[in-house]
Design a protein around this motif. Structure first.
Motif, PDB file in Angstrom:
ATOM      1  N   ARG A 113      35.626  39.513  40.492  1.00 43.26           N
ATOM      2  CA  ARG A 113      37.074  39.657  40.275  1.00 43.26           C
ATOM      3  C   ARG A 113      37.537  38.955  38.999  1.00 43.26           C
ATOM      4  O   ARG A 113      38.617  39.242  38.493  1.00 43.26           O
ATOM      5  CB  ARG A 113      37.853  39.131  41.487  1.00 43.26           C
ATOM      6  CG  ARG A 113      37.695  40.024  42.718  1.00 43.26           C
ATOM      7  CD  ARG A 113      38.241  39.346  43.951  1.00 43.26           C
ATOM      8  NE  ARG A 113      39.697  39.222  43.894  1.00 43.26           N
ATOM      9  CZ  ARG A 113      40.520  40.116  44.424  1.00 43.26           C
ATOM     10  NH1 ARG A 113      40.043  41.171  45.044  1.00 43.26           N
ATOM     11  NH2 ARG A 113      41.818  39.952  44.333  1.00 43.26           N
ATOM     12  N   ASN A 165      37.775  41.511  35.760  1.00 38.36           N
ATOM     13  CA  ASN A 165      38.969  42.273  35.356  1.00 38.36           C
ATOM     14  C   ASN A 165      40.251  41.493  35.699  1.00 38.36           C
ATOM     15  O   ASN A 165      41.318  42.066  35.849  1.00 38.36           O
ATOM     16  CB  ASN A 165      38.997  43.678  35.959  1.00 38.36           C
ATOM     17  CG  ASN A 165      39.231  43.675  37.445  1.00 38.36           C
ATOM     18  OD1 ASN A 165      39.094  42.643  38.097  1.00 38.36           O
ATOM     19  ND2 ASN A 165      39.595  44.828  37.977  1.00 38.36           N
ATOM     20  N   MET A 222      41.342  40.145  38.349  1.00 37.42           N
ATOM     21  CA  MET A 222      42.051  40.360  39.615  1.00 37.42           C
ATOM     22  C   MET A 222      42.369  39.025  40.283  1.00 37.42           C
ATOM     23  O   MET A 222      43.211  38.950  41.169  1.00 37.42           O
ATOM     24  CB  MET A 222      41.213  41.226  40.566  1.00 37.42           C
ATOM     25  CG  MET A 222      41.280  42.708  40.268  1.00 37.42           C
ATOM     26  SD  MET A 222      42.927  43.411  40.375  1.00 37.42           S
ATOM     27  CE  MET A 222      43.040  43.673  42.141  1.00 37.42           C
ATOM     28  N   VAL A 250      46.905  44.809  31.956  1.00 37.67           N
ATOM     29  CA  VAL A 250      46.977  46.237  32.251  1.00 37.67           C
ATOM     30  C   VAL A 250      45.959  46.995  31.419  1.00 37.67           C
ATOM     31  O   VAL A 250      45.234  47.867  31.913  1.00 37.67           O
ATOM     32  CB  VAL A 250      48.412  46.747  32.008  1.00 37.67           C
ATOM     33  CG1 VAL A 250      48.459  48.251  32.026  1.00 37.67           C
ATOM     34  CG2 VAL A 250      49.355  46.169  33.056  1.00 37.67           C
ATOM     35  N   ARG A 252      42.424  46.166  32.640  1.00 36.88           N
ATOM     36  CA  ARG A 252      42.025  46.846  33.881  1.00 36.88           C
ATOM     37  C   ARG A 252      41.842  48.343  33.668  1.00 36.88           C
ATOM     38  O   ARG A 252      41.164  49.007  34.464  1.00 36.88           O
ATOM     39  CB  ARG A 252      43.042  46.581  34.983  1.00 36.88           C
ATOM     40  CG  ARG A 252      42.947  45.149  35.485  1.00 36.88           C
ATOM     41  CD  ARG A 252      43.985  44.839  36.518  1.00 36.88           C
ATOM     42  NE  ARG A 252      44.050  43.403  36.740  1.00 36.88           N
ATOM     43  CZ  ARG A 252      45.149  42.769  37.091  1.00 36.88           C
ATOM     44  NH1 ARG A 252      46.270  43.433  37.243  1.00 36.88           N
ATOM     45  NH2 ARG A 252      45.126  41.468  37.287  1.00 36.88           N
ATOM     46  N   ALA A 253      42.463  48.877  32.622  1.00 36.75           N
ATOM     47  CA  ALA A 253      42.199  50.274  32.307  1.00 36.75           C
ATOM     48  C   ALA A 253      40.760  50.425  31.821  1.00 36.75           C
ATOM     49  O   ALA A 253      40.117  51.449  32.027  1.00 36.75           O
ATOM     50  CB  ALA A 253      43.177  50.767  31.251  1.00 36.75           C
ATOM     51  N   VAL A 303      38.300  48.117  32.603  1.00 38.79           N
ATOM     52  CA  VAL A 303      37.396  47.611  33.636  1.00 38.79           C
ATOM     53  C   VAL A 303      37.960  48.023  34.988  1.00 38.79           C
ATOM     54  O   VAL A 303      38.845  47.381  35.534  1.00 38.79           O
ATOM     55  CB  VAL A 303      37.263  46.071  33.546  1.00 38.79           C
ATOM     56  CG1 VAL A 303      36.243  45.576  34.552  1.00 38.79           C
ATOM     57  CG2 VAL A 303      36.884  45.658  32.148  1.00 38.79           C
ATOM     58  N   GLY A 304      37.471  49.114  35.505  1.00 40.43           N
ATOM     59  CA  GLY A 304      37.987  49.627  36.779  1.00 40.43           C
ATOM     60  C   GLY A 304      37.336  48.925  37.944  1.00 40.43           C
ATOM     61  O   GLY A 304      36.348  48.199  37.789  1.00 40.43           O
ATOM     62  N   MET A 305      37.944  49.129  39.148  1.00 40.50           N
ATOM     63  CA  MET A 305      37.414  48.407  40.287  1.00 40.50           C
ATOM     64  C   MET A 305      37.459  49.262  41.544  1.00 40.50           C
ATOM     65  O   MET A 305      38.394  50.011  41.779  1.00 40.50           O
ATOM     66  CB  MET A 305      38.241  47.135  40.503  1.00 40.50           C
ATOM     67  CG  MET A 305      37.667  46.237  41.575  1.00 40.50           C
ATOM     68  SD  MET A 305      38.100  44.530  41.290  1.00 40.50           S
ATOM     69  CE  MET A 305      37.126  43.731  42.538  1.00 40.50           C
ATOM     70  N   GLY A 323      46.308  56.865  38.038  1.00 43.00           N
ATOM     71  CA  GLY A 323      45.856  56.073  36.889  1.00 43.00           C
ATOM     72  C   GLY A 323      46.121  56.788  35.567  1.00 43.00           C
ATOM     73  O   GLY A 323      46.787  56.231  34.685  1.00 43.00           O
TER      74      GLY A 323
END
Lengths: 584, 265
Positions: B61, B64, B66, B94, B97-98, B100-102, B121
């Motif tokens: 986590r 990215n 989180m 933002v 995280r675009a 590095v997806g999860m 997305g």
């Protein structure tokens, strides 16, 4: 493997069929709790039943109104006593009370009744003759009806009975006089007996004649006693009084039965349209509210205590005939929902109160929903968790428990502040001020409900949204808020329902004294800034009315309307919740 | 351990995608991750294994950010994506995280339609300029997640109405729809049955062609099956990191050996 002998079951250490002491005690405790719970529920249902019964049994009948359908004749003789052509000015100069209510309406009522074949004088006289005959019969003066018929008119009979009664009184006075001689007494008694005979009561004359014999043979005190035994004198006077009544039944008595609530409308209509003069219109006129208690069966009219205030048997008899003839009918009282508040129960309505409450709900919805939801989203999704936000949270929770009257004081303080700033009394008693005060009261409820709804959204949804790169705001508005919407909606509607029923704060900011409030204009054209009423304050006003029918009927009717509104709001909350709740 | 077939150990690329140096994570006063150094290669599946509570999910986590959503969490050290410090104050999470997806442990589709789940997305990142383009992205993402054939006729049906395995693949489709460069998977198969697990594992192998995949797993067999590189975490420390074949056949650290042979954990 141990050696197992084939065979029956082993003997139980303790039997399952015998309840142990421990288990029995636990069962008893459980049963006691269950019965306590049932008793509590029964008690609550009982009180609820009593409440609903008392409201509906009084409020529902009050939603119906007895009306007299009369043929209203726009009589030129009343509208223009001088003769000649009627002008609008002349019509407007005619007094509403004497010219319209007691003139136009009463004359028309009389004509309507007579056209229906009802003899007003005959009906009224019949009532009083019955009463006179009843009084005479009770004293043993049989043949009263024939005696009255023999004299012709009730007035004449009243005179004859009065004179007879006077003769008896004279005889009684003479007998009581110690200085009087036996001859005097016999002469007076004989005169009374003759008067009775002449009036048509031969048997009573004989009875009085016997008194004369007693006077000669036994003495005056004994004769006085014998005369007193017969109650003729009082009965004759009562009969005479009753028989004099019909002559007094004039237009004033007739107009007391109705309440010409629409007299002003009628005058305006005639003034605006002079062609109506000389024409006839069919209009419904409410029956006086205390008379409706007789019509509804609440008062029997059989004794003085059961008599509607301001009326007597003759009115009741006439009203009975009107009901039989179909002139008086019981109609649903639509005007209750549109009329303005009035002291008079016949015309009082909740129009401005319904509108005022609706406007306040609107203000509450706008203010408390926007601020409440905004505050909740901030606190729940964005605010850092620190002592300051904890402090705010605790205070919001406390605010929900603050007594509503405190908010009323706050509203009053705002009002006085504005007044001293020179705004005058312009917002006193308006829906805007009421709505703002109620919004403050509703805000904590909405914040608490909204936060609970936001908290209930699974964190995995937030993770999912953040995981694909949504910002906090996007997460809140695209995912969290829509999922929390049903809960927010329910909380809001409950808050608004609470605000709808709130009375105390409104009393403090002038909504209780705005008895003259008129139907409000649209909220977009200043309706929010007009003198308003609200449902609970109008219930308060009705409940303080001097007239029992208003106090015990219309107050309950207004409560019924309010309960129905609350019920509708709750149904709406449930429906919306069902509809928007995501079960997938 | 017959099922631990160490097939195809070729690392797709030697290019380093993410590099972590001296990474520390604290939950309040708890020191959850202690001084972790890791290099994650591009177009490679990297598996994080270790006993429960060893910090592998926490470290994942971090990649990215989180952990930002947890108030008490604090991350120290240097984590770079393509050489850029992702904890730099100038970085917008933002955008991170675009890239590095999860995918999460529990399938968590939005309570919306299948289409909207995948399209969400691309919509917020403005990846499609019109409806047709968006349709294309949705279709290709669902195909990549090997779920297209199952759902193509009911794209308007709610995503939450799918089975657990389908939901997880839908979540993977949602994650790949934004064309990330790295895909983080936090125990993606722990809620799935063996058949669905096999489908997802197959999928991970296919995804390797385009993404760098980091997967946290409790199952050593799974790590052996899908990954090229394996990192073993124990009590917040990165004990051993190397090629999967080497970790499972010839571990250098005795703790790793104890874990994979089932003596600890």
């Amino acid at each position: 493997m141990t050696d197992m002998t084939a065979g029956g079951p082993a003997a139980p250490k303790s039997s399952l069929f015998v309840q142990s002491d421990n288990v029995r005690r636990r069962r008893q405790r459980g049963a006691a709790l269950r019965y306590l719970g049932m008793a509590a529920i029964t008690l609550v249902l009982f009180f609820l039943g009593v409440l609903l019964f008392s409201i509906f049994s009084r409020g529902l009948p009050a939603l119906f109104q007895y009306q007299a359908e009369i043929e209203l004749y726009y009589d030129p003789a009343i509208l223009n006593a001088d003769g000649g052509a009627v002008t609008a000015e002349e019509v407007n100069d005619v007094s509403l009370r004497s010219g319209f209510e007691q003139g136009l309406f009463t004359v028309s009522l009389r004509n309507t009744i007579e056209d229906a074949g009802i003899d007003i004088e005959g009906t009224v006289a019949g009532v009083w003759i019955d009463r006179a005959v009843g009084a005479l019969d009770a004293a043993g003066l049989s043949g009263g009806a024939e005696a009255i018929a023999a004299t012709g008119a009730p007035g004449d009979a009243a005179q004859v009975f009065g004179q007879t009664g006077n003769a008896l009184r004279t005889a009684r006075t003479v007998l009581a006089d110690e200085a009087a001689t036996t001859e005097d007494a016999v002469a007076a008694i004989t005169a009374a007996a003759e008067a009775l005979d002449a009036a048509g009561f031969a048997r009573a004359a004989d009875t009085v004649g016997v008194v004369a014999d007693i006077a000669t043979e036994e003495g005056l005190p004994e004769a006085a006693e014998a005369l007193a035994e017969s109650n003729y004198e009082q009965a004759l006077f009562d009969a005479a009084t009753a028989l004099r009544q019909p002559a007094q039944f004039d237009d004033g008595e007739l107009s007391a039965i109705i309440y010409a609530a629409n007299r002003r409308d009628v005058r305006d209509r005639v003034a605006a349209n002079l062609d109506l003069v000389g024409e006839t219109d069919r209009v419904g006129v409410p029956i006086a509210i205390s008379m409706t208690r007789y019509l509804s069966g609440e008062l029997t009219g059989e004794s003085q205590a059961q008599m509607p205030p301001g009326f007597n048997e003759s009115h009741l008899a006439l009203v009975d005939r009107m009901v039989e003839a179909g002139i008086i009918e019981r109609n649903f009282r639509w005007s209750f929902f549109t009329n303005v508040y009035s002291q008079s129960g016949e015309v009082a309505g909740i129009g401005p109160a319904l509108m005022g409450s609706a406007y306040m709900m609107l203000v509450v919805l706008v203010f408390s929903l926007i601020f409440g939801v905004a505050a909740s989203i901030y606190l729940e999704e964005f605010a850092p968790k620190n002592r300051f936000t904890d402090f705010i949270e605790i205070n919001i929770a406390n605010l929900a428990a603050v007594p509503s009257i405190v908010f009323g004081i706050l509203g009053a303080a705002i009002l006085f502040g504005l007044t001293s700033l020179g705004f005058g009394n312009s917002i006193r008693g308006t829906a805007l001020l009421g709505g703002i005060v109620l919004s403050l009261m509703t805000l904590p409820t909405i914040v608490i409900a909204t936060r609970a709804a936001l908290k209930a959204v699974p964190p995995s949804i937030r993770d999912a949204a953040l995981g694909v790169g949504a910002s906090k705001v996007q997460t809140a508005f695209h995912h969290t808020l829509p999922l929390a919407a049903p809960g927010i909606l329910t909380g809001t509607i409950i808050g608004i329902a609470q605000a709808l029923g709130e009375t105390a704060p409104l009393l403090l900011i002038g909504l209780s004294v705005s008895t003259g409030a008129d139907i409000l204009s649209s909220p977009f054209t200043g309706g929010l800034l007009e003198q308003a009423q609200s449902m609970p304050t109008v219930v308060y006003l009705f409940a303080q009315n001097e007239d029992a029918p208003v106090r015990e009927g219309l107050a309950q009717s207004a409560i019924i309307v309010m309960l129905l509104l609350l019920f509708a709001l709750n149904i709406l909350a449930i429906t919306l919740r069902r509809r928007f709740e995501r079960r997938w | 351990m017959n099922d631990m077939q160490l097939t195809e150990r070729t690392v797709g690329s030697t290019e380093i995608k993410i590099s972590a140096r001296g990474c520390q994570v604290y939950y309040g006063s708890t020191h959850a991750i202690k001084d972790v150094d890791v290099d994650i290669n591009d177009k490679t599946v990297t598996a994080f294994i270790g006993p429960s509570g060893c910090g592998k999910s926490t470290f994942l986590r971090c990649l990215n950010r989180m952990n930002d959503t947890i108030d008490v969490a604090r991350v120290e050290g240097d984590i770079r994506l393509d050489g850029e410090d992702i904890y730099d104050p100038k970085v917008d999470v933002v955008q991170l995280r675009a890239k590095v997806g999860m995918v999460f442990q529990k399938p968590n589709p939005f309570p919306k339609s299948i289409y909207d789940n995948v399209a969400y997305g691309p919509r917020i990142h403005g990846l499609a300029s019109n409806k047709a383009e968006l349709d294309g992205i949705v279709e290709s993402s669902l195909k990549r997640a090997a779920i297209w054939n199952e759902v193509k006729d009911r794209l308007d049906a709610p995503g939450t109405g799918l089975s657990g395995g389908q939901q997880q693949r839908l979540c993977i489709a949602r994650a790949v729809a934004t064309s990330p460069e790295v895909l983080l998977m936090d125990e993606p198969c722990s809620a799935l049955d063996p058949i669905a697990t096999a489908q997802v594992e197959e999928l991970i192998d296919e995804l390797r062609e385009n993404f760098s995949v980091v997967i946290v797993t409790h199952s050593m067999q799974q790590a052996a099956r899908v990954s090229q590189k394996t990192a073993f975490f124990h009590l917040g420390n990165l004990v051993e990191f190397g090629d999967t074949g080497q970790i499972f056949t010839n571990p250098k650290d005795p703790r790793t050996e104890s874990y994979i042979t089932g003596r600890i954990g």
